[in-house]
Design an enzyme around this catalytic site. Structure first.
Site, short mmCIF file in Angstrom:
data_model
loop_
_atom_site.label_atom_id
_atom_site.label_comp_id
_atom_site.label_asym_id
_atom_site.label_seq_id
_atom_site.Cartn_x
_atom_site.Cartn_y
_atom_site.Cartn_z
N LYS A 12 0.83 -1.21 0.00
CA LYS A 12 0.00 0.00 0.00
C LYS A 12 0.87 1.28 0.00
O LYS A 12 2.07 1.23 0.30
CB LYS A 12 -0.93 -0.02 1.21
N TYR A 52 -12.51 -2.22 -3.97
CA TYR A 52 -12.98 -2.38 -2.58
C TYR A 52 -14.51 -2.39 -2.48
O TYR A 52 -15.04 -2.09 -1.42
CB TYR A 52 -12.39 -1.29 -1.70
N ASN A 115 -1.96 0.25 6.92
CA ASN A 115 -1.47 -1.04 7.43
C ASN A 115 -0.59 -1.78 6.41
O ASN A 115 -0.40 -2.98 6.49
CB ASN A 115 -2.62 -1.91 7.95
N HIS A 118 -2.15 -5.34 1.46
CA HIS A 118 -3.44 -5.99 1.21
C HIS A 118 -3.18 -7.42 0.78
O HIS A 118 -2.20 -7.69 0.09
CB HIS A 118 -4.20 -5.27 0.08
N GLU A 129 -9.36 -10.69 -7.85
CA GLU A 129 -8.42 -9.59 -7.63
C GLU A 129 -7.21 -9.68 -8.57
O GLU A 129 -6.69 -8.65 -9.01
CB GLU A 129 -7.98 -9.57 -6.16
#
Ligand code: IDP
Ligand code: MG
Length: 136
Positions: A12, A52, A115, A118, A129
């Site tokens: 990320k 998402y 965080n 993913h 995905e």
């Protein structure tokens, strides 16, 4: 029994911004994952919203999509025996505060939104995905 799977991983923006992509990729390789495809890109907010979509109704959806599209990301197809579950384990809990020692989120995560990583949560979603980023 062999159960080689592929899963999608995204480093990320918070981690790419801190130049952690090589260290994180090394963690994957050290844990037996092959990185079979990889690209560094920046996506549009509308693409993040599609990606998402399962979180559409969540209060954090807008911030999440703004964040994922806020800077470069590294998206990868990882391959290993039982890759989906193995990757979830290596990532650690969604909130870095709850993540176990030795996980990517424990080591690099800043907060529940930043965080660092993913990972697909099921074999079915992994296929969707992977197609999302690597369909050619
Ligand atoms: P996961 O990334 O561990 O699969 P999900 O529940 O699928 O976690 O949530 C997707 C992402 O949305 C998380 O990685 C995190 O960045 C963000 N997120 C999840 N829950 C919250 C929250 O309660 N507040 C803010 N952001 C959240
Ligand atoms: Mg998830």
């Amino acid at each position: 029994m062999n159960n080689i799977e592929q899963t999608l991983s995204i480093i990320k923006p918070d981690a790419v911004e801190r130049n952690l992509d090589n260290e994180i990729k090394e963690m994957f390789r050290n844990n037996g994952f092959s990185i079979v495809k990889e690209k560094k890109i920046q996506i549009e907010k509308s693409e993040a919203e599609n990606f998402y979509k399962v979180h559409e109704t969540k209060p954090f959806y807008n911030d999440l999509c703004a964040y994922l599209s806020s800077g470069p990301i590294v998206t990868m197809v990882l391959e290993k025996e039982n890759a989906v579950l193995a990757n979830r384990k290596l990532m650690g809990a969604t909130n870095p505060k709850d993540a176990e020692e030795g996980t990517i989120r424990k080591k690099y995560g800043i907060s529940i939104d930043k965080n660092s990583i993913h990972g697909s949560d099921s074999v079915e979603n992994a296929k969707i995905e992977i197609d999302f980023f690597f369909k050619d």
